[in-house]
Every structure is written in structure tokens, then in C-alpha cells.
Scaffold this active site. Structure first.
Site, PDB file in Angstrom:
ATOM      1  N   HIS A 214      58.084   9.399  28.043  1.00 32.14           N
ATOM      2  CA  HIS A 214      58.098   8.555  26.772  1.00 32.14           C
ATOM      3  C   HIS A 214      58.936   9.461  25.548  1.00 32.14           C
ATOM      4  O   HIS A 214      58.611   8.832  24.407  1.00 32.14           O
ATOM      5  CB  HIS A 214      56.887   7.396  26.496  1.00 32.14           C
TER       6      HIS A 214
ATOM      7  N   ARG B  93      60.491  -0.743  28.753  1.00 31.29           N
ATOM      8  CA  ARG B  93      58.693  -1.292  28.939  1.00 31.29           C
ATOM      9  C   ARG B  93      58.327  -0.746  29.869  1.00 31.29           C
ATOM     10  O   ARG B  93      59.232  -1.163  31.256  1.00 31.29           O
ATOM     11  CB  ARG B  93      58.417  -1.591  28.175  1.00 31.29           C
TER      12      ARG B  93
END
Lengths: 314, 314
Positions: free
Chosen positions: B277, B229
Site C-alpha cells: 500500500h 481498493r
């Protein structure tokens, strides 16, 4: 008391120094000495030397040399430059080489599988966009050339889960993959290939093997990795296929002329990754360990490792 | 006779259509129907639906819904948007996800190990120069986070021959690698790391874990991959460390804000690889097969798979 082992090479001084350091780490009881540091007497005493693309004029000053250990696997040049020599030439055969090549094949197959060139181009444009990702088993990877290097690379790719096929001049059976042979077999395999990896030796039969017709046989959007020799792939045919988008990307480590000449179309082509012949470099640590074992056997019991057949040239 | 299974999602039409096609391939005897195509009666009959980030107002029109199968692993948003619901929410748990993440870890570790960013920069300059290549065992790769994803990734890297270390909040023993825990353990591990891979969940303890002090503890020339993250890594500290050359390269798939905002320094930084991502996307084929198994069990015997504990939120 250290034995003097001459080191004779046309490489640049930094590379010679790095090799001498690696060789001395592998043989701490020997003294590895660059050609220029040796006296005339020392040159005439030596019965063995370590060579890496040696100058024949330098080699000729070693009057009692029985054999040389080459640090390279390829000895075409030294064989060519020493016509009619009595000298035994031992080439480098390092199992690490096939392992490093399998690593390169896996690394650049994953580079294409995970769309790294496309993400690189998107980054340059500031574009945030996910590309579709097939499962490895949905990616058909084909190897041209099922020698030692090709089979080890195929096994590494199968371990990762890719669907493998392989082609060679004569039909081989390799567990876990479909194999093809001959001209018809090549067309059949290419038609079912997403990523093609060339690991063939350059011979009269393989020169120009990947021409316009071969590229046209591949599905639109397929990619190519050439880790073999430049002339296997016809440059103009590849550039046309890349320009039309039929071939999506080419990873090229070998070229018709090396270094790749300045201004060559490959340098700036957005669909070409240019590598400076680095897929499987000799590893100084493992190669030096092999040289050390050969030297120990020779100094202890006079054994000379199998040497090159000068009539065949390998 | 096909059973109607509603599909409720805020994804764009192309993505919804792709999901419906994949789900129908996995369940040829069911009829997967997009929300907009359903009559009021069909909405009121449905006892189960498949959802992917559904609109709560749409969901509210299904008066007899007992449970929903989410296509995402993360269900924080749907839980948050349905306060006090009686609806059972089943999250996607797909073993393929960890395998795809291990593939991403291997792919971008090899990208750094084989110096691909440097060769890319050399190509742009027309430069032909081989970089030194360590053996995989000479490359120290460390994993932050030894959960399911971290351990599978570490094992994949060990199979390739890299030297592995791992860090987690509590000390774990993992065969074949050194493991570390706690703040002192982190410093010790970072000091011996060439490539660092973050696979930690974001918690109050891991937020900002990779700050200037952590980066300074790494050897000069080390690289970082963040597949966890964004907020685990302090952006300004990373940019300083890249600018000074202390950190050689960063592969970033996650960011403080996603999509990465236009004009962010990462986009044009020569030492940053920006990915949108994509390290471990949901695979429609394997996820659809899991949904199909759940639906078959429900229609045959009324079994609802384990659902989310709404008080914990996972």
C-alpha cells in the site's frame, strides 16, 4: 511491377523473417527478398540492398551493388569486414532510438526511485513494509554524457520533476540542470548524486571512468544505471561497492562480455538488475519507414542518403 | 514566544517523531508537542491540535479544543470514534497526493511496458533474451475511474505517448483519450486494453467490478495494476486468470485484508507483484506545509479551514 530488394543478414531465420515482413509493410510496392531466395541473375542485377550484419562472402556475390542500407546504427563491423570497398554504406539514424532510450532511462530511474528492487526482495520474504519516498525534486539524478541521448533523457527526467545534473568531457550549458566537465567536475557531481545514469560512448577516455574512486565519491546508498557500454564501469569495483552497501543497486544493460557469461557474479547478485542489452532496441516499424523513404528517393531520382565515411568509420 | 500545538496519534514512536520534526521544520515559530509531553494545564489550554489516527480517550482530555487538523485524507475512523462531537475536523487535502499517484501509475505502467517482471525471472534463470518492445503508442492503457487521480494519471501516461482509454460510471469527455461508461462500455474498453489501472473509489457499485467475466473480456496477455481498493478485484478470479496465463501479470498495492496475510497465494505467485500500500503515501514535507498555512491563518485571524460534514462523513 515490384522491384526486388535483397536482404542480407546473419541474424537467425525468425528475426530475418520479422524484418522482411516489417519492411514489406513499409514498402508494399517492393519485394524484399532474403539472400537465399535470390537467383544468380537477381543478385547481379541488384544495385541496392538492405543489410543487417551481412556475411561479406554473401555481399561479394552482388557484383553491381552501389550502396547498402544498414538496419543498425553501429556499422563498425561491416566497415571492418569490407576493407577497401567502393560500396556506400548508409547507417540507420532513427529519431525513435533516442526516444526509446529516454523511455528506458525514465523507466529504470522510476524503478530505483520507487524502490522496486527492495519491494521485490520484501515480497520474497513475505514482508509488508513501506519504504520512505522522497519527492522527485529531492532525488538527484545525474547523467554521464550529454550527447543527443543524454540530453533527451535529462529533459524527460526533468519533466517528471527530478533534480538533474549532467557531465560531459567539454562543458555544456543545458537549461534547467547543473552541468559539469572534466575530472574535478566529475567528482563534484558524483558527490551530489542519488542515481547515476551512464550514456557515454566508449572511448579511451571513458573506459574505466567509473572505477573504485568514482564510486567512493558517491554518497552511501546511491544507485547506478549503465545503458552505455560495459567497460565504462569497472566490474570488480562495482561488486565491492555493492557488497559493502556503499552502492545500493545497479541496473546493468551492458557488460564487458555480451551475452553476460553463465556463472558471472552479476546474475545472482541481489543488488544487481541484469538486462540483456534492451534499453533501446531498433524498432522494426519506424526503422522500416526510414528505409522505405530512402528506397523511394533512390528509385525515383537516384538519390543515395549520406553514407559512412570509411576513413573515420562512422 | 512559541505557541504549543499538541500532536495526538496512535502511530508508533518513530513515526510520531518524524512527523513532529517535519511539522516543526514547516512551523519554526511553533512548538509541536507529543501528547505524552503535555501537562494537564497545557492540554486544557489548547484550542487546536494536529492528529493522525488519535486515541479518542486522549482527545477527550483537551477540554477547550475547537478544531483538529488531521494528517490523513481519510477521516472515516475519527468521525466514527467521536459520535456527537462539537469538534471540527479538518482533513488533509494535498495536491501532492495526486501527483505522487500519477508517478506510481507511470512507474508501474513502465514496469509492465518494459517487461521488468519477465527480465527479473530471466535473470533468476541466467537467461539472456530480449523481449519484443512495442512503441508506447502501440500500448493500450486503460484507467478505471476518471476522478482527480484518474485524469491526472491519464494525462501523465499520454505525455509519455501511451494510447489511453478511460471508464467511469457516468460518461466523461477527456481530451486525447477514448472514454467509456456503464457495463457495456466496460466490456468494450477491456477488450481493447493491454494494461488496466484501477483508480476507482470502493462503493457498492465497484465492489467486485473486476470479476472473472471482466478479466475474460481482456485480451490474452493483458496486465492489471490495482492502486484503488482490494475488493474491487475478485481475488480467486484473478488467480485463475494468472494461472491460465490469460492475464500476464498483476501489480497489487491494495488487498481485501491489509497487511496481506502471511501465506496468501499472492506472496509467492510468479505473476504477482505485491506492494505494501505504497502507491501514494502522504508526504510529510508537503503535508506539513499545508498544516503550517492552516495554523498561521488560525493564529493570525481565527480562520478555521473547511471541516468535515459529520453527517456525510467526508
Amino acid at each position: 511491377m515490384n522491384t526486388i530488394i535483397p536482404f542480407i543478414s546473419r541474424s537467425d531465420p525468425a528475426e530475418r523473417a520479422a524484418w522482411i515482413a516489417a519492411l514489406e509493410r513499409a514498402m508494399p510496392t517492393q519485394s524484399i527478398r532474403d539472400f537465399a531466395t535470390l537467383s544468380k541473375a537477381e543478385r547481379e542485377q541488384a544495385m541496392v540492398a538492405i543489410v543487417a550484419n551481412p556475411d561479406p562472402a554473401e555481399l561479394a556475390q552482388f557484383l553491381n551493388l552501389v550502396w547498402v542500407q544498414s538496419l543498425w546504427a553501429g556499422v563498425e563491423r561491416i566497415v571492418q569486414e569490407l576493407p577497401g570497398t567502393q560500396l556506400k554504406i548508409v547507417r540507420m539514424v532513427d529519431p525513435q532510438l533516442a526516444d526509446t532510450m529516454a523511455e528506458a532511462v525514465l523507466a529504470w530511474t522510476l524503478y530505483l526511485h520507487r524502490d522496486m528492487p527492495r519491494y521485490r526482495a520484501q515480497q520474497a520474504r513475505g514482508e509488508w513494509l513501506a519504504q520512505p519516498l522522497p519527492l522527485p525534486r529531492e532525488r538527484r539524478v545525474s547523467i554521464l554524457g550529454l550527447g543527443n541521448l543524454g540530453i533527451l533523457a535529462a529533459q524527460r527526467l526533468m519533466t517528471h520533476g527530478f533534480t538533474l545534473a549532467g557531465w560531459s568531457r567539454s562543458k555544456y550549458v543545458v537549461e534547467g540542470m547543473d552541468t559539469y566537465a572534466g575530472a574535478v567536475g566529475l567528482q563534484d557531481m558524483l558527490a551530489q548524486t542519488d542515481i547515476l545514469i551512464a550514456l557515454l560512448p566508449l572511448t579511451p577516455q571513458t573506459r574505466g571512468l567509473l572505477d573504485g574512486a568514482a564510486l567512493a565519491a558517491m554518497p552511501r546508498g546511491a544507485s547506478i544505471i549503465n545503458f552505455a557500454r560495459g567497460p565504462i564501469l569497472v566490474e570488480d569495483a562495482l561488486i565491492s561497492a555493492l557488497d559493502s552497501g556503499h552502492i545500493d543497486h545497479a541496473v546493468l544493460d551492458v557488460f564487458d562480455r555480451e551475452p553476460l557469461p553463465p556463472g558471472h557474479a552479476y546474475w545472482k547478485h541481489p543488488s544487481v538488475t541484469v538486462l540483456p542489452h534492451i534499453s533501446a532496441p531498433t524498432n522494426q516499424t519506424t526503422a522500416s519507414a526510414i528505409v522505405a523513404a530512402h528506397m523511394a528517393a533512390y528509385f525515383q531520382s537516384g538519390v543515395i542518403p549520406p553514407s559512412v565515411d570509411l576513413t573515420r568509420g562512422y
